[in-house]
Design an enzyme around this catalytic site. Sequence first.
Site, mmCIF file in Angstrom:
data_model
loop_
_atom_site.group_PDB
_atom_site.id
_atom_site.type_symbol
_atom_site.label_atom_id
_atom_site.label_comp_id
_atom_site.label_asym_id
_atom_site.label_seq_id
_atom_site.Cartn_x
_atom_site.Cartn_y
_atom_site.Cartn_z
ATOM 1 N N SER A 69 -19.543 74.070 -45.925
ATOM 2 C CA SER A 69 -20.635 73.086 -46.008
ATOM 3 C C SER A 69 -21.015 72.527 -44.636
ATOM 4 O O SER A 69 -21.994 71.800 -44.514
ATOM 5 C CB SER A 69 -20.189 71.941 -46.915
ATOM 6 O OG SER A 69 -18.904 71.505 -46.501
ATOM 7 N N GLY A 70 -20.238 72.842 -43.604
ATOM 8 C CA GLY A 70 -20.452 72.237 -42.284
ATOM 9 C C GLY A 70 -21.673 72.774 -41.547
ATOM 10 O O GLY A 70 -22.273 73.784 -41.931
ATOM 11 N N ARG A 97 -14.858 71.357 -49.997
ATOM 12 C CA ARG A 97 -13.889 70.456 -50.620
ATOM 13 C C ARG A 97 -14.215 70.196 -52.082
ATOM 14 O O ARG A 97 -13.335 70.019 -52.892
ATOM 15 C CB ARG A 97 -13.821 69.148 -49.847
ATOM 16 C CG ARG A 97 -12.977 69.309 -48.608
ATOM 17 C CD ARG A 97 -12.645 67.990 -48.011
ATOM 18 N NE ARG A 97 -13.623 67.604 -47.010
ATOM 19 C CZ ARG A 97 -13.441 66.604 -46.177
ATOM 20 N NH1 ARG A 97 -12.342 65.889 -46.245
ATOM 21 N NH2 ARG A 97 -14.355 66.312 -45.269
ATOM 22 N N LYS A 152 -23.615 68.206 -50.282
ATOM 23 C CA LYS A 152 -22.973 69.049 -49.277
ATOM 24 C C LYS A 152 -23.182 70.547 -49.493
ATOM 25 O O LYS A 152 -23.061 71.320 -48.558
ATOM 26 C CB LYS A 152 -21.466 68.759 -49.235
ATOM 27 C CG LYS A 152 -21.127 67.386 -48.663
ATOM 28 C CD LYS A 152 -19.622 67.251 -48.493
ATOM 29 C CE LYS A 152 -19.255 65.905 -47.882
ATOM 30 N NZ LYS A 152 -17.800 65.792 -47.675
ATOM 31 N N ALA A 203 -13.284 74.932 -40.564
ATOM 32 C CA ALA A 203 -13.057 73.579 -41.105
ATOM 33 C C ALA A 203 -12.116 72.771 -40.228
ATOM 34 O O ALA A 203 -11.044 73.239 -39.848
ATOM 35 C CB ALA A 203 -12.486 73.683 -42.519
ATOM 36 N N SER A 204 -12.515 71.582 -39.905
ATOM 37 C CA SER A 204 -11.708 70.639 -39.129
ATOM 38 C C SER A 204 -12.531 69.372 -39.007
ATOM 39 O O SER A 204 -13.748 69.465 -38.833
ATOM 40 C CB SER A 204 -11.433 71.203 -37.724
ATOM 41 O OG SER A 204 -10.287 70.633 -37.151
ATOM 42 N N SER A 221 -12.658 74.672 -29.514
ATOM 43 C CA SER A 221 -13.649 73.824 -28.824
ATOM 44 C C SER A 221 -13.325 73.816 -27.338
ATOM 45 O O SER A 221 -12.195 74.103 -26.945
ATOM 46 C CB SER A 221 -13.535 72.402 -29.377
ATOM 47 O OG SER A 221 -14.274 71.494 -28.605
ATOM 48 N N LYS A 238 -8.001 69.225 -31.626
ATOM 49 C CA LYS A 238 -8.462 70.600 -31.420
ATOM 50 C C LYS A 238 -7.445 71.382 -30.576
ATOM 51 O O LYS A 238 -7.239 72.576 -30.787
ATOM 52 C CB LYS A 238 -9.836 70.619 -30.746
ATOM 53 C CG LYS A 238 -10.960 70.054 -31.599
ATOM 54 C CD LYS A 238 -11.104 70.734 -32.950
ATOM 55 C CE LYS A 238 -11.706 72.125 -32.898
ATOM 56 N NZ LYS A 238 -11.824 72.696 -34.267
ATOM 57 N N PRO A 294 -16.672 76.297 -28.390
ATOM 58 C CA PRO A 294 -18.019 75.827 -28.014
ATOM 59 C C PRO A 294 -17.967 74.487 -27.292
ATOM 60 O O PRO A 294 -17.073 73.679 -27.524
ATOM 61 C CB PRO A 294 -18.738 75.641 -29.364
ATOM 62 C CG PRO A 294 -17.815 76.144 -30.421
ATOM 63 C CD PRO A 294 -16.440 76.155 -29.845
HETATM 64 P P1 NDP Z 1 -19.122 69.411 -39.595
HETATM 65 O O1 NDP Z 1 -18.584 68.015 -39.707
HETATM 66 O O2 NDP Z 1 -20.477 69.691 -40.059
HETATM 67 O O3 NDP Z 1 -18.133 70.423 -40.294
HETATM 68 C C1 NDP Z 1 -16.765 70.196 -40.444
HETATM 69 C C2 NDP Z 1 -16.297 70.942 -41.668
HETATM 70 O O4 NDP Z 1 -14.888 70.728 -41.832
HETATM 71 C C3 NDP Z 1 -16.989 70.432 -42.934
HETATM 72 O O5 NDP Z 1 -17.299 71.524 -43.756
HETATM 73 C C4 NDP Z 1 -15.919 69.575 -43.579
HETATM 74 O O6 NDP Z 1 -16.005 69.492 -44.980
HETATM 75 C C5 NDP Z 1 -14.668 70.353 -43.188
HETATM 76 N N1 NDP Z 1 -13.478 69.519 -43.351
HETATM 77 C C6 NDP Z 1 -13.171 68.375 -42.716
HETATM 78 N N2 NDP Z 1 -12.015 67.884 -43.197
HETATM 79 C C7 NDP Z 1 -11.602 68.755 -44.161
HETATM 80 C C8 NDP Z 1 -10.494 68.815 -45.044
HETATM 81 N N3 NDP Z 1 -9.547 67.866 -45.047
HETATM 82 N N4 NDP Z 1 -10.388 69.862 -45.901
HETATM 83 C C9 NDP Z 1 -11.335 70.835 -45.936
HETATM 84 N N5 NDP Z 1 -12.416 70.830 -45.124
HETATM 85 C C10 NDP Z 1 -12.537 69.801 -44.266
HETATM 86 O O7 NDP Z 1 -18.948 69.773 -38.074
HETATM 87 P P2 NDP Z 1 -19.274 71.089 -37.238
HETATM 88 O O8 NDP Z 1 -19.909 72.125 -38.070
HETATM 89 O O9 NDP Z 1 -19.928 70.635 -36.028
HETATM 90 O O10 NDP Z 1 -17.799 71.553 -36.867
HETATM 91 C C11 NDP Z 1 -17.224 72.761 -37.331
HETATM 92 C C12 NDP Z 1 -16.114 73.145 -36.398
HETATM 93 O O11 NDP Z 1 -16.631 73.311 -35.085
HETATM 94 C C13 NDP Z 1 -14.993 72.121 -36.280
HETATM 95 O O12 NDP Z 1 -13.782 72.835 -36.180
HETATM 96 C C14 NDP Z 1 -15.305 71.422 -34.955
HETATM 97 O O13 NDP Z 1 -14.137 70.893 -34.373
HETATM 98 C C15 NDP Z 1 -15.850 72.587 -34.155
HETATM 99 N N6 NDP Z 1 -16.681 72.244 -33.015
HETATM 100 C C16 NDP Z 1 -17.849 71.544 -33.204
HETATM 101 C C17 NDP Z 1 -18.649 71.255 -32.100
HETATM 102 C C18 NDP Z 1 -19.944 70.524 -32.241
HETATM 103 O O14 NDP Z 1 -20.482 70.064 -31.221
HETATM 104 N N7 NDP Z 1 -20.498 70.376 -33.434
HETATM 105 C C19 NDP Z 1 -18.230 71.635 -30.748
HETATM 106 C C20 NDP Z 1 -17.021 72.394 -30.681
HETATM 107 C C21 NDP Z 1 -16.285 72.672 -31.779
HETATM 108 P P3 NDP Z 1 -17.041 68.504 -45.709
HETATM 109 O O15 NDP Z 1 -18.355 69.198 -45.653
HETATM 110 O O16 NDP Z 1 -16.492 68.388 -47.087
HETATM 111 O O17 NDP Z 1 -17.044 67.216 -44.957
#
Ligand code: NDP
Length: 352
Positions: free
Chosen positions: A14-15, A37, A44, A86-87, A130, A169, A193
């Site tokens: 979903s991110g 989730r 989402k 996911a993080s 990251s 990270k 990234p």
């Molecule tokens: P988002 O917040 O959009 O995505 C994070 C995702 O992680 C979501 O799908 C979220 O789920 C999921 N998540 C968080 N906690 C949990 C959990 N406990 N169990 C299962 N899923 C979980 O951020 P981004 O897309 O930007 O980030 C994605 C990845 O990229 C991450 O690892 C981030 O650290 C990394 N990153 C991002 C950068 C940026 O500038 N955006 C730069 C460098 C790295 P839910 O949708 O349910 O909240």
Amino acid sequence: MIDKKKPILVTGGSGYIASWIIQYLLADGHQVRATVRDKKNTKKVSHLDKINSETKGELELFEADLNSEGSFDKAIKDCELVIHTASPFVIGKVKDPLKDLIEPAENGTKNVLDGVNRVGGVKRVVLTSSVAAIYSDSIDIGQTPKGIFDEGCWNTTSSLKHNPYSYSKTLAEKKAWEIHDKQDKWGLVTINPSFVLGPSLSERIDGASVDFIRSMVNGKLATGVPKTEIGIVDVRDVANAHIKAGLSPDVKGRHILTAKSISMLEMAKLLRENFEGKYKIPKKEVPKFMFYILGPIIAGLSWEWVSKNIGYEIKFDNTKSIKGLGIQYKDAKETLVSHVEQLEKSNLIFNK
Ligand code: NDP
């Protein structure tokens, strides 16, 4: 070689970044599995259903939580490629950094990779790390051998108290390499990234990237920005890099993904060229001493962060991503402008 007919798993489907990875994979006709989730949370996941209905491939959603052991096993079964994005991505003040960031990032990565080992059949894992695992603060550039951050650098100074997101990270990527090095069945590639910007496929505004671009145009930063540089990269390039890292033969190791190092004021200038008069885009830099006084109160910025990040230039070596993954980076202006245009279209600049 990865069997391209087998399903490809994307965690955190979903991110912001994952949604683009899924869109590209589905457009190419792949069978994709995505963990979320809560499948019933339409806010989402509804954009994923829409993408699924408009593309050639097939998407199946699975429920999984980073904090729950064994949670990813069902989704991993029959996959040769796992893309683990996911993080939790939260910058600034976090209530409980251990529970809210470190545990889901580090233990979550362990849960996914333990699942990969347990289930079997996986040949490659691509981890979204990251540049936060490469460095903690801009001042760290002074400690690099060549005056530039490259894939040989590791963040050694973040902690639970200082830049806890970067710490999460770093620990997560280290854990991934540790688990990878104890086996020989699957390869690990990390995508590191810099700050990711560019249009979102969903209408969520709770992510750090979306929050930042909104604050550049909705007046939140109208009084000025800190004199600080960051790397930026387009979300579409980041998604593309994950797919190349997963499906191209002979890709190994870490990959910094960044198009350009740019100050916040330069970003504002690029936005003003396109949206002059339409929004309250920052016009000046606020002196560093003001951030010592107001930063902790207004923006939750610690003195340590201010002292180590304001007034420094940073440089990244992105050669490996260009030569190894074939990434042709989008222009920074196109990234910034298209992100604002997407928010405009969905009426999300000022709302909520
Ligand atoms: P988002 O917040 O959009 O995505 C994070 C995702 O992680 C979501 O799908 C979220 O789920 C999921 N998540 C968080 N906690 C949990 C959990 N406990 N169990 C299962 N899923 C979980 O951020 P981004 O897309 O930007 O980030 C994605 C990845 O990229 C991450 O690892 C981030 O650290 C990394 N990153 C991002 C950068 C940026 O500038 N955006 C730069 C460098 C790295 P839910 O949708 O349910 O909240």
